[in-house]
Design an enzyme around this catalytic site. Sequence first.
Site, PDB file in Angstrom:
ATOM      1  N   ASP A 239      35.681  -5.498 -23.638  1.00 58.54           N
ATOM      2  CA  ASP A 239      36.430  -4.363 -24.194  1.00 58.54           C
ATOM      3  C   ASP A 239      36.825  -4.645 -25.651  1.00 58.54           C
ATOM      4  O   ASP A 239      36.459  -5.689 -26.215  1.00 58.54           O
ATOM      5  CB  ASP A 239      37.631  -4.017 -23.301  1.00 58.54           C
ATOM      6  CG  ASP A 239      38.714  -5.090 -23.265  1.00 58.54           C
ATOM      7  OD1 ASP A 239      38.713  -5.991 -24.130  1.00 58.54           O
ATOM      8  OD2 ASP A 239      39.577  -5.020 -22.364  1.00 58.54           O
TER       9      ASP A 239
ATOM     10  N   GLU B 198      38.275  -7.827 -26.418  1.00 54.33           N
ATOM     11  CA  GLU B 198      37.354  -8.936 -26.169  1.00 54.33           C
ATOM     12  C   GLU B 198      37.627  -9.595 -24.820  1.00 54.33           C
ATOM     13  O   GLU B 198      37.591 -10.818 -24.685  1.00 54.33           O
ATOM     14  CB  GLU B 198      37.415  -9.920 -27.353  1.00 54.33           C
ATOM     15  CG  GLU B 198      37.507  -9.134 -28.665  1.00 54.33           C
ATOM     16  CD  GLU B 198      37.172  -9.901 -29.907  1.00 54.33           C
ATOM     17  OE1 GLU B 198      37.889 -10.845 -30.194  1.00 54.33           O
ATOM     18  OE2 GLU B 198      36.178  -9.544 -30.575  1.00 54.33           O
TER      19      GLU B 198
ATOM     20  N   GLU C 112      49.104  -8.755 -37.497  1.00 54.22           N
ATOM     21  CA  GLU C 112      48.469  -8.110 -36.337  1.00 54.22           C
ATOM     22  C   GLU C 112      49.547  -7.577 -35.403  1.00 54.22           C
ATOM     23  O   GLU C 112      49.513  -6.449 -34.938  1.00 54.22           O
ATOM     24  CB  GLU C 112      47.618  -9.148 -35.607  1.00 54.22           C
ATOM     25  CG  GLU C 112      47.003  -8.675 -34.321  1.00 54.22           C
ATOM     26  CD  GLU C 112      46.292  -9.827 -33.606  1.00 54.22           C
ATOM     27  OE1 GLU C 112      46.980 -10.668 -32.985  1.00 54.22           O
ATOM     28  OE2 GLU C 112      45.057  -9.882 -33.679  1.00 54.22           O
TER      29      GLU C 112
END
Length: 369
Positions: A160, A163, A315
């Site tokens: 996905d 990962e 992130e």
Amino acid sequence: MPSKVEIDRHLNILLEYQHPSGGFPASPTFPPYRYCWFRDGSFTAHALELYGKHEAAHRFHQWCVDTILRHAHLLESTRDTILRGDLLKPEECFPCRFSLDGQPLQDGWGNHQLDGLGTWLWAVSDHLERSPCTPPAEWQHARALTASFLQALWRFPCYDCWEEHPHDLHTYSLAAAYGGLQAHGRTQKDPASTAAAGEIHSYVLKHGVVNGRLAKRFGSEEIDASLLGAALPFGLLDPASVIMTRTLQTIEDQLTSPSGGVHRYQADTYYGGGEWILLTAWKGWLHARRGELDQALQALAWVQGSVDANGYLPEQTSRHLLAPDFLPRWEQQWGSSASPLLWSHSMALILKYNLLRVQEDTGRSWSNG
Ligand code: BGC
């Protein structure tokens, strides 16, 4: 509202870190992310495109074309192995990420990810619509190879977009394949791509909907914030449709922290399962498109509040963790969470762009939120 200074700061970070080859590192300072992913890079090129940085976007797409054509044999071996039902060996698999000069890495990464190429096919079609030019024949070739790869493999499991889960079918990956094939079919007048997009659409509605909303993967009820992509940018569902409304509501209820930041999915343990900047901006983008301006502005304020003293967006933040016990082990392994993450800056820019368009369309003005 987003100020020009803030917008320029995000744009300059993206432009500063674009490699001379045209590729973008996912994060220039975080060693595991010093590579170019089709997924991250395509969103970055799209963000630059929206602000008129066509040349930088063009150079990224040229990097993708060169990389795809140089390693086309890997598209072929991936497709043939999967269609034969054999196990995909790492050296036969078309990677999800390459070195900045376009070389594959043999480091055991979970590489077979369809969403990256779907996103690129969507982004390159969008680029050529926004900045019309006659692309060299090699671009058409790389786009056609990518389209036929997606047509052949969308029904088969892959990793996905996080990962993970290589043995499942993922609604987001299918939405990205849909977005790429639909855009390619429309702009290239390619009936096979349009037909495959139609099949993906029906397949997701049949197998990917649970309790009236999208599910992260087939056969599971789990929710995942990447499902926002089914509406924007991939257009598998209308942003205002009932299924998308329920999906968004479930993301609000189950994945949005009290401060407004958005988690990937409930069982996330990566860096303790923090709130992701890019997902919070993505949710704001959908709110903006749905005309829910207060929520869109709240998302923007949350994103802006996550900018550090250097002007960088990470992130994820560690303010609200779903699995705090896991944070130290990741920090020991790889150091602090990646920052700057270019995809975070790109989604912040996309949200701001969409808010500015709403402002233009409605004539409504806002104080800086
Ligand atoms: C994420 C991917 C992303 C990569 C680079 C991974 O941790 O799961 O979605 O493409 O980082 O940013």
